[in-house]
Design an enzyme around this catalytic site. Structure first.
Site, PDB file in Angstrom:
ATOM      1  N   GLU A   1      33.871  61.301  73.606  1.00  0.00           N
ATOM      2  CA  GLU A   1      33.237  62.620  73.698  1.00  0.00           C
ATOM      3  C   GLU A   1      33.232  63.337  72.339  1.00  0.00           C
ATOM      4  O   GLU A   1      32.246  64.004  71.986  1.00  0.00           O
ATOM      5  CB  GLU A   1      33.935  63.450  74.777  1.00  0.00           C
ATOM      6  CG  GLU A   1      33.697  62.880  76.168  1.00  0.00           C
ATOM      7  CD  GLU A   1      34.439  63.600  77.283  1.00  0.00           C
ATOM      8  OE1 GLU A   1      34.241  63.209  78.446  1.00  0.00           O
ATOM      9  OE2 GLU A   1      35.208  64.543  77.009  1.00  0.00           O
TER      10      GLU A   1
ATOM     11  N   TYR B   1      26.943  63.408  80.277  1.00  0.00           N
ATOM     12  CA  TYR B   1      27.424  63.279  81.659  1.00  0.00           C
ATOM     13  C   TYR B   1      26.916  62.000  82.338  1.00  0.00           C
ATOM     14  O   TYR B   1      26.887  61.936  83.567  1.00  0.00           O
ATOM     15  CB  TYR B   1      27.025  64.513  82.461  1.00  0.00           C
ATOM     16  CG  TYR B   1      27.930  65.721  82.239  1.00  0.00           C
ATOM     17  CD1 TYR B   1      29.301  65.649  82.508  1.00  0.00           C
ATOM     18  CD2 TYR B   1      27.418  66.928  81.795  1.00  0.00           C
ATOM     19  CE1 TYR B   1      30.125  66.743  82.327  1.00  0.00           C
ATOM     20  CE2 TYR B   1      28.241  68.042  81.605  1.00  0.00           C
ATOM     21  CZ  TYR B   1      29.599  67.939  81.876  1.00  0.00           C
ATOM     22  OH  TYR B   1      30.423  69.019  81.705  1.00  0.00           O
TER      23      TYR B   1
ATOM     24  N   LYS C   1      31.637  76.417  78.631  1.00  0.00           N
ATOM     25  CA  LYS C   1      30.351  76.224  79.308  1.00  0.00           C
ATOM     26  C   LYS C   1      29.514  77.506  79.326  1.00  0.00           C
ATOM     27  O   LYS C   1      30.015  78.604  79.038  1.00  0.00           O
ATOM     28  CB  LYS C   1      30.619  75.715  80.732  1.00  0.00           C
ATOM     29  CG  LYS C   1      31.285  74.334  80.775  1.00  0.00           C
ATOM     30  CD  LYS C   1      31.346  73.790  82.199  1.00  0.00           C
ATOM     31  CE  LYS C   1      32.020  72.424  82.236  1.00  0.00           C
ATOM     32  NZ  LYS C   1      31.978  71.843  83.604  1.00  0.00           N
TER      33      LYS C   1
ATOM     34  N   ASN D   1      32.281  76.321  86.005  1.00  0.00           N
ATOM     35  CA  ASN D   1      33.751  76.361  85.947  1.00  0.00           C
ATOM     36  C   ASN D   1      34.300  76.544  84.527  1.00  0.00           C
ATOM     37  O   ASN D   1      35.427  76.174  84.231  1.00  0.00           O
ATOM     38  CB  ASN D   1      34.353  75.142  86.663  1.00  0.00           C
ATOM     39  CG  ASN D   1      34.067  73.830  85.966  1.00  0.00           C
ATOM     40  OD1 ASN D   1      33.294  73.785  84.998  1.00  0.00           O
ATOM     41  ND2 ASN D   1      34.696  72.765  86.426  1.00  0.00           N
TER      42      ASN D   1
ATOM     43  N   HIS E   1      35.040  72.357  80.152  1.00  0.00           N
ATOM     44  CA  HIS E   1      35.186  70.913  80.355  1.00  0.00           C
ATOM     45  C   HIS E   1      36.306  70.434  79.440  1.00  0.00           C
ATOM     46  O   HIS E   1      36.451  70.954  78.328  1.00  0.00           O
ATOM     47  CB  HIS E   1      33.894  70.172  79.978  1.00  0.00           C
ATOM     48  CG  HIS E   1      34.103  68.697  79.816  1.00  0.00           C
ATOM     49  ND1 HIS E   1      34.116  67.839  80.881  1.00  0.00           N
ATOM     50  CD2 HIS E   1      34.369  67.949  78.713  1.00  0.00           C
ATOM     51  CE1 HIS E   1      34.384  66.603  80.437  1.00  0.00           C
ATOM     52  NE2 HIS E   1      34.527  66.645  79.122  1.00  0.00           N
TER      53      HIS E   1
HETATM   54  P1  CMP Z   1      33.438  68.628  84.147  1.00  0.00           P
HETATM   55  O1  CMP Z   1      34.869  68.435  83.801  1.00  0.00           O
HETATM   56  O2  CMP Z   1      32.574  69.201  83.102  1.00  0.00           O
HETATM   57  O3  CMP Z   1      32.809  67.230  84.621  1.00  0.00           O
HETATM   58  C1  CMP Z   1      31.720  67.138  85.525  1.00  0.00           C
HETATM   59  C2  CMP Z   1      31.346  68.467  86.100  1.00  0.00           C
HETATM   60  O4  CMP Z   1      30.525  68.450  87.244  1.00  0.00           O
HETATM   61  C3  CMP Z   1      32.596  69.202  86.567  1.00  0.00           C
HETATM   62  O5  CMP Z   1      33.340  69.602  85.443  1.00  0.00           O
HETATM   63  C4  CMP Z   1      31.987  70.305  87.421  1.00  0.00           C
HETATM   64  O6  CMP Z   1      31.759  71.495  86.701  1.00  0.00           O
HETATM   65  C5  CMP Z   1      30.642  69.735  87.850  1.00  0.00           C
HETATM   66  N1  CMP Z   1      30.506  69.646  89.284  1.00  0.00           N
HETATM   67  C6  CMP Z   1      29.554  70.267  89.996  1.00  0.00           C
HETATM   68  N2  CMP Z   1      29.676  69.979  91.292  1.00  0.00           N
HETATM   69  C7  CMP Z   1      30.741  69.156  91.418  1.00  0.00           C
HETATM   70  C8  CMP Z   1      31.378  68.529  92.523  1.00  0.00           C
HETATM   71  N3  CMP Z   1      30.944  68.663  93.767  1.00  0.00           N
HETATM   72  N4  CMP Z   1      32.457  67.755  92.257  1.00  0.00           N
HETATM   73  C9  CMP Z   1      32.904  67.584  90.985  1.00  0.00           C
HETATM   74  N5  CMP Z   1      32.334  68.162  89.916  1.00  0.00           N
HETATM   75  C10 CMP Z   1      31.274  68.943  90.123  1.00  0.00           C
END
Ligand code: CMP
Length: 139
Positions: free
Chosen positions: A127, A50, A10, A113, A116
């Protein structure tokens, strides 16, 4: 069985020049990069990717974040690739992630974070197909 999963490095990680460091952790976990490209996602791509989260309160911020800089999309292959990748990524929220995981080591927040990873074989296929043509996957 040897399977494939889909990964994104990311914008928080590409911004900090962590593409190699993250990829090294994926490789050391037994995953092989069979496709990789650095892209600037469009808003339309991020919203489409998403789409399952579009009713969630964080959707708008998530899309803004994912287009805030380049990402590296990858296809990873290995024994039980989806689980193997999820194990090395760690919990979505770095505060909950185990020591030695990518998110514990590098993530800044639940949103920023660093990585993904697909959550099932079925979603991995969807995906992968979203970003790659079959001819781009070189095992
Ligand atoms: P990802 O696995 O990319 O899938 C959805 C993303 O939403 C997740 O990782 C997080 O980085 C992001 N995200 C942001 N806020 C939240 C939240 N409150 N709960 C879950 N995912 C979140």
């Amino acid at each position: 069985a040897v399977t494939r999963t889909f990964s994104i490095i990311k914008p928080d990680a590409t911004r900090r020049n962590l593409t190699g460091a993250v990829t090294k952790m994926l490789e050391e976990a037994g995953l092989r990069v069979v496709a990789s490209k650095r892209i600037q996602m469009t808003r339309e791509q991020a919203e489409g990717f998403y789409a399952v989260h579009k009713e969630r309160p964080f959707f708008g911020e998530l899309v803004d974040f994912m287009i805030s800089g380049p990402v590296v999309v990858q296809v990873l292959e290995g024994e039980d690739a989806v689980k193997r990748n999820r194990d090395v990524m760690g919990a979505t929220n770095p505060a909950d992630a185990d020591e030695g995981t990518i998110r514990k080591t590098y993530a800044e927040s639940i949103e920023a974070n660093s990585v993904h990873g697909s959550d099932s074989d079925e979603n991995a296929k969807i995906e992968i197909d979203f970003f790659f043509d079959e001819a781009e996957l070189v095992g």
